[in-house]
Every structure is written in C-alpha cells, then in structure tokens.
Design an enzyme around this catalytic site. Structure first.
Site, PDB file in Angstrom:
ATOM      1  N   CYS A 124       0.879  -1.170   0.000  1.00  0.00           N
ATOM      2  CA  CYS A 124       0.000   0.000   0.000  1.00  0.00           C
ATOM      3  C   CYS A 124       0.916   1.219   0.000  1.00  0.00           C
ATOM      4  CB  CYS A 124      -0.981  -0.015   1.170  1.00  0.00           C
ATOM      5  SG  CYS A 124      -0.216   0.164   2.794  1.00  0.00           S
ATOM      6  N   ARG A 125       0.507   2.291   0.640  1.00  0.00           N
ATOM      7  CA  ARG A 125       1.336   3.488   0.621  1.00  0.00           C
ATOM      8  C   ARG A 125       2.531   3.359   1.557  1.00  0.00           C
ATOM      9  NH1 ARG A 125      -1.858   8.766   1.868  1.00  0.00           N
ATOM     10  NH2 ARG A 125      -1.994   7.725   3.883  1.00  0.00           N
TER      11      ARG A 125
END
Length: 372
Positions: A324-325
C-alpha cells in the site's frame, strides 16, 4: 467651498433629504467597512483553521477508513465492504491537505483603525456607482479593486497613497446650491438604500458560512477557539485509534495515538523489506485508484482494500507480496489472507519505501511516476 443660501434650507423636503442622505451615507460606510473587515477575518480564520486542523481532519478520515476496512476484512460482509469503500472515498487526497511542518505559513492580517478610516473615505468618494458614464465607471472599478487589495493586506500606507492619488479627482455631486441637487439627493438616497440592503445581506451570508459560524463562537479569541477545536479533534482521534487497535491483534503498543500505517502494529505478520522482494514476485497493490494511477509497480495486481474480500478469486496462487502506501492497509490485507490460509507477506514501508529504494515504477498516464 460654497455656502448654501438661506433659501436652500428653507425648503423642508430639501433639508430632510440632505439629512437622510447624510445618515444613509454614514450607515453605508460603517456597514461597508464592517463587512469588508468580517470578510478578511473569516479568510484569516479559514486559513488558520485549514493549516492547524486540516491535517487532524484528514487523520480522522484516514482512521475511519482504516476502521471500516478492518471490519470489512474480518467480516467479509457486503454491507461492511460498501461502508469501507465509502469511508475510503471520504479520505482527503494528500494534495489537498493542510501545510505540513516546515512549510511557510501565509501572513495573517487585520486592518487597523486607520486602514478602516481611509478605506471608508475612498469607498465614499471613488465608488463606481457614483458615475453613470461607462468609461468613468470602469476607471473607478479598477481603482476600487486596488483599494480592496490594499485593505485585504492591511496596507495602511498603501491606502494612504491611494487616497492621495484620488484627492485630485473632481467630485461628481452637484453643488449644494445647484438646481440639480434635489434630483441627485433622491437618486443618491435610492442608491444608498440598495447598497445598505446588499451589504446587510452579504453580512448575514458571511456569518452563516461554516467558517463564519465558527468564528462568531469566539470572535475576540479566534486563536483560542482553534486550540480548543484541536484538543477536541485529538481526543476524537485517540478514541478512533483505540477502536482500531481493538480490531487488530495485540501489537504491544501503549501509545493510543500511534499513526496506523507503521510496521510495529503488525510485527506479528509475515513482513519483508523492499530490498528482499524478488524481481519476479507476485505483487498485490491495495491502494485506491488515484494512488495507483500516480505510480505503481508494473505488473502488480491492483485491488483496492475495500474490494479484496469480494475479489479473492482473482488472487494468484503462491506467495503474494502486498503493498500500500506505507504498510498499514497492506498489513490488514495480509492479516486477513493469512487467517484464511494464504501465503501473504506485507511489504514494510509500502510504496514510499519502494520509491526510496529506487525500484522501478510506472504511472497510468505515462507521466513521471510518484507516490501519492
């Protein structure tokens, strides 16, 4: 300056109009300054509100989304999945959040009494509606725009220079003893009445805006009001954090406000750093569409976190590296997959770490890729 004749003041209608116009002039100028000052103060308050509280509101939205996504990942219920998608859609994009630490803060101003006095006088003398000639109205409008700009910046010296500039401009009103004075007074009173009504309407509109209503709670102490609001938001964030922690396995943290997307929360899950991810690894990116479009790993499978449960049949067999981020959302997906018997590994640091390590990324539009 000419002195009106005795006959001028002997006309009761003329005398009453002179008095009513003078009173309306005073009311208009006072209200005009009040509204202009209120507009500046609301702009200042909105700026400070965005800078101080914007990141806190964004953090609350992120926590709400993480909570909803955790619930959905654990239950698999379609309604929970829908709520998770809606919560993620409400998260404020990073590009629209308030300034971060170290970013310059715009200067906040408040016009002083001298600025208000000069502004009032210039508005009285140079307003475009004092002329009916289109060219003259255009000239006056350009001048008043400069006046408004100086007032918004609380530039008293600039206003003084503008007043001196306008001092040589001829007055448009007929002389006191002119035969055209009575008709002008009637027109002037009608114009002033319309302006006062418009300004009063604008004042009500400004006071009823979200920032206006907030400012009116404590108009003399806006900074203290922002501090109180910040304390309330921090307390709410702490409650959200505790709720999220309760949805996850024990992570040994005693800090109720630790940011969610950090590896320590998920130390018990299979985790690896970016350097250890094989070049031919099967990657699952669980970020949202705008994040994916900005920059992603070529060949990765993209399924936003809120859709993972519903699209399990799209996941390939074998070990799956989840991104993800910065690692929080991916850790929740790994937790869910591992509980279901799948071989899944959380990539520590997410796409931020991937980018920092110099590993290749692409964007959806062919532009330079970056992590959003």
């Amino acid at each position: 300056m000419s002195v009106p004749s005795v006959e001028v003041w002997a006309d009761p209608e003329r005398q009453e109009l002179e008095e009513r116009v003078a009173a309306a002039e005073l009311a208009w100028l006072t209200l005009d300054v009040d509204v202009a000052t209120l507009r500046v103060e609301i702009d200042n308050f909105a700026l400070a509100h965005h800078q101080l509280l914007g990141p806190l509101y964004a953090e609350l939205d992120e926590l709400d989304a993480l909570i909803a996504e955790s619930v959905a990942a654990l239950s698999g219920d379609p309604e929970d999945l829908r709520r998770a998608r809606e919560a993620r859609e409400r998260v404020e994009p990073a590009g629209e959040r308030g300034p971060r630490e170290g970013e310059p803060e715009a200067r906040r101003v408040r016009p002083d009494k001298d600025a208000q006095r000069i502004y009032r006088e210039l508005a009285r003398r140079a307003h475009p509606d004092l002329s009916t000639d289109p060219a003259e109205q255009q000239r006056r409008s350009a001048f008043i725009a400069r006046v408004n700009e100086a007032y918004a910046l609380a530039d008293t010296e600039g206003l003084e220079r503008l007043a001196e500039e306008w001092s040589t401009d001829p007055e448009s009103a007929p002389a006191v003893d002119s035969p055209d004075r009575l008709a002008w007074l009637r027109q002037r009173l009608e114009w002033l009445t319309g302006r006062i009504t418009a300004l009063a309407t604008e004042q009500v509109r400004l006071e009823r805006t979200p920032m206006g209503e907030l400012l009116l709670l404590r108009p003399d102490e806006p900074e203290r009001l922002l501090e109180d609001l910040a304390e309330q938001l921090l307390a709410t964030a702490a409650d959200r954090q505790a709720k999220l922690a309760a949805l996850l396995p024990d992570n040994g943290s005693n800090d109720p406000y630790r940011p969610q997307e950090t590896p320590p929360m998920f130390a018990q899950l299979p985790t690896t750093d970016v350097a250890s991810v094989p070049a031919d690894a099967q990657l699952l990116d669980v970020r949202e569409q705008d994040e994916w479009d900005a920059g992603h790993v070529d060949g990765a499978l993209h399924i936003p976190i809120g859709q993972v449960v519903a699209r399990l049949d799209e996941l390939p067999e074998g070990r799956l590296y989840v991104l993800c981020r910065v690692g929080g959302r991916s850790a929740q997906v790994v937790q869910y997959l591992v509980q279901g018997g799948r071989d899944a590994v959380n990539v520590d640091g997410g796409m931020f770490a991937w980018d920092a390590a110099g590993r290749p990324m692409v964007s959806s539009d062919g532009q330079d890729a970056f992590v959003l």
